[in-house]
Design a protein around this motif. Sequence first.
Motif, PDB file in Angstrom:
ATOM      1  N   LYS A 120      -3.664  -7.928   3.449  1.00  0.00           N
ATOM      2  CA  LYS A 120      -4.629  -6.857   3.218  1.00  0.00           C
ATOM      3  C   LYS A 120      -4.818  -6.562   1.734  1.00  0.00           C
ATOM      4  CE  LYS A 120      -3.625  -4.587   7.638  1.00  0.00           C
ATOM      5  NZ  LYS A 120      -3.142  -3.340   8.295  1.00  0.00           N
ATOM      6  N   GLY A 121      -3.992  -7.150   0.883  1.00  0.00           N
ATOM      7  CA  GLY A 121      -4.144  -6.957  -0.556  1.00  0.00           C
ATOM      8  C   GLY A 121      -3.514  -5.694  -1.093  1.00  0.00           C
ATOM      9  N   HIS A 122      -2.511  -5.157  -0.405  1.00  0.00           N
ATOM     10  CA  HIS A 122      -1.882  -3.914  -0.845  1.00  0.00           C
ATOM     11  C   HIS A 122      -1.090  -4.130  -2.135  1.00  0.00           C
ATOM     12  CE1 HIS A 122      -1.889  -2.119   3.511  1.00  0.00           C
ATOM     13  NE2 HIS A 122      -3.100  -2.284   3.005  1.00  0.00           N
ATOM     14  N   LEU A 123      -1.501  -3.445  -3.196  1.00  0.00           N
ATOM     15  CA  LEU A 123      -0.777  -3.508  -4.468  1.00  0.00           C
ATOM     16  C   LEU A 123       0.360  -2.497  -4.507  1.00  0.00           C
ATOM     17  CD1 LEU A 123      -3.791  -3.919  -6.919  1.00  0.00           C
ATOM     18  CD2 LEU A 123      -2.260  -5.694  -6.055  1.00  0.00           C
ATOM     19  N   VAL A 124       0.246  -1.440  -3.747  1.00  0.00           N
ATOM     20  CA  VAL A 124       1.356  -0.526  -3.475  1.00  0.00           C
ATOM     21  C   VAL A 124       1.632  -0.610  -1.983  1.00  0.00           C
ATOM     22  CG1 VAL A 124       2.112   1.881  -3.387  1.00  0.00           C
ATOM     23  CG2 VAL A 124       0.895   1.040  -5.399  1.00  0.00           C
ATOM     24  N   GLY A 125       2.848  -1.001  -1.638  1.00  0.00           N
ATOM     25  CA  GLY A 125       3.220  -1.124  -0.235  1.00  0.00           C
ATOM     26  C   GLY A 125       3.917   0.132   0.262  1.00  0.00           C
ATOM     27  N   HIS A 126       3.807   0.379   1.557  1.00  0.00           N
ATOM     28  CA  HIS A 126       4.455   1.528   2.186  1.00  0.00           C
ATOM     29  C   HIS A 126       5.544   1.014   3.120  1.00  0.00           C
ATOM     30  CE1 HIS A 126       1.556   4.681   0.864  1.00  0.00           C
ATOM     31  NE2 HIS A 126       0.779   3.614   0.737  1.00  0.00           N
ATOM     32  N   ILE A 127       6.789   1.298   2.765  1.00  0.00           N
ATOM     33  CA  ILE A 127       7.932   0.874   3.574  1.00  0.00           C
ATOM     34  C   ILE A 127       8.206   1.991   4.570  1.00  0.00           C
ATOM     35  CG2 ILE A 127      10.295   0.009   3.524  1.00  0.00           C
ATOM     36  CD1 ILE A 127       8.179  -1.627   1.930  1.00  0.00           C
ATOM     37  N   LYS A 128       7.765   1.753   5.792  1.00  0.00           N
ATOM     38  CA  LYS A 128       7.753   2.824   6.787  1.00  0.00           C
ATOM     39  C   LYS A 128       7.663   2.194   8.170  1.00  0.00           C
ATOM     40  CE  LYS A 128       5.163   7.144   7.578  1.00  0.00           C
ATOM     41  NZ  LYS A 128       3.986   7.930   7.115  1.00  0.00           N
ATOM     42  N   ASP A 129       8.314   2.800   9.138  1.00  0.00           N
ATOM     43  CA  ASP A 129       8.228   2.311  10.514  1.00  0.00           C
ATOM     44  C   ASP A 129       6.886   2.735  11.103  1.00  0.00           C
ATOM     45  OD1 ASP A 129       8.585   1.463  13.097  1.00  0.00           O
ATOM     46  OD2 ASP A 129      10.109   2.958  13.613  1.00  0.00           O
TER      47      ASP A 129
END
Length: 408
Positions: free
Chosen positions: A177-186
């Motif tokens: 998806k091109g996420h430059l900031v990732g979200h580490i989350k369930d």
Amino acid sequence: MTGSAGFGSDLQHLKQFPHLPIYTMTSFQISAASPGVTATAVDVQLKPVNRPEGGKANKEELEPFAPVLGPAAWYAADYKNLTDYIYELTPADIAEMDAALVCAKATGKQIQDLTVTEFPLPLLGPKLVGLREDVRVGRGFALIRGVPVDRYTREEVVTLWYGFGLHWGKAVSQNKKGHLVGHIKDIGHDPSLPYTRLYATHEAQPYHNDSADIVGLLNLTNGVEGGLSSWSSSITVHNEIVKRRPDLARVLAGEWYYDRKGEVPEGKLPYFMIPVFNYYKGYLSVNYSDNYYLASQRHAGVPRLTEAHYEAMELFNSLAASDELRLDYMLQPGDIQLLSNHTCLHARSKFTDGPDARRHLLRLWVCTPLDRRLPECYRELYGGSIEIGNRGGIVVPGTKLTVPLEAE
């Protein structure tokens, strides 16, 4: 005008941390900033004092299957008091962060379009570079404490995190998806499926490296329990395997097939080959993720893992997780963990969320402007490029670089 107002006092603060590399400032330009913000530094050039580099031999071509020495080859006993190695943000640092957010907002740009000059950190910026260099050519990890995450809106804290990344290098895409900031989350993904990436689940993540020079994590909130961060020196794991089982060291330097988990670049197979131990141009670079090796076995074109492969993974995992090598740290809200993917492995334990306590971290994959040369096989892992300063990440047809404010 040119000057260094205030830098001396912050340098005194840095002297509390003798493990940090020492930098000398060669240029410090002051210019007008955005309306409502005081003058800020936009051109900071740092000259590092010479120091041995992590994972690098003392000569241009290192000897394969021999111990690699240096600051990245550490044991847990070398860092008995881990809190002594945390850089704690000062009130002056936080004031600069707030001012940088005002500057960024004044541009009217999308977060992913910001440049480092539009997120100025005149005194904190050099400290961030110093910490990055400790990761890049030193022990391979750094910890920062004190980001006041509770007082920022979601957009502000994501902008702040991306802004930190601008001072470390270039953020690269973390997924298709091109996420430059990732979200580490369930977010409920099924960890049993071969294409699931475990950062989107609550399951434990075994020791691994990511697809960029450096990975950074900023903790926003913790869950009810679990989520312990652990890391080990991949250089020390290598050295121990060379000493204990040289036959398995050769297996780990051989062919290992890596599953793309459905994120397949144009014209590529859904898997590729990259060794665990890579000896190249005077460096040992380690890339490891047993989850991806096991997932690759679903493809008919991938050779079957042998008994020696399984034995090598078992030894590698046991060493990385051993009390002798492993460091543990429970990240608290506002804590930052910065790691080299070339010399440091990281893992996290399973966690449990509750209605009012959901674990959530922000992630950056960063390509640094200065780093080691990498062998050709890394091109598959690093988004089609091994060019220093322009490599890393995941790019597939339809990828559009973006900075989401929430996990998706």
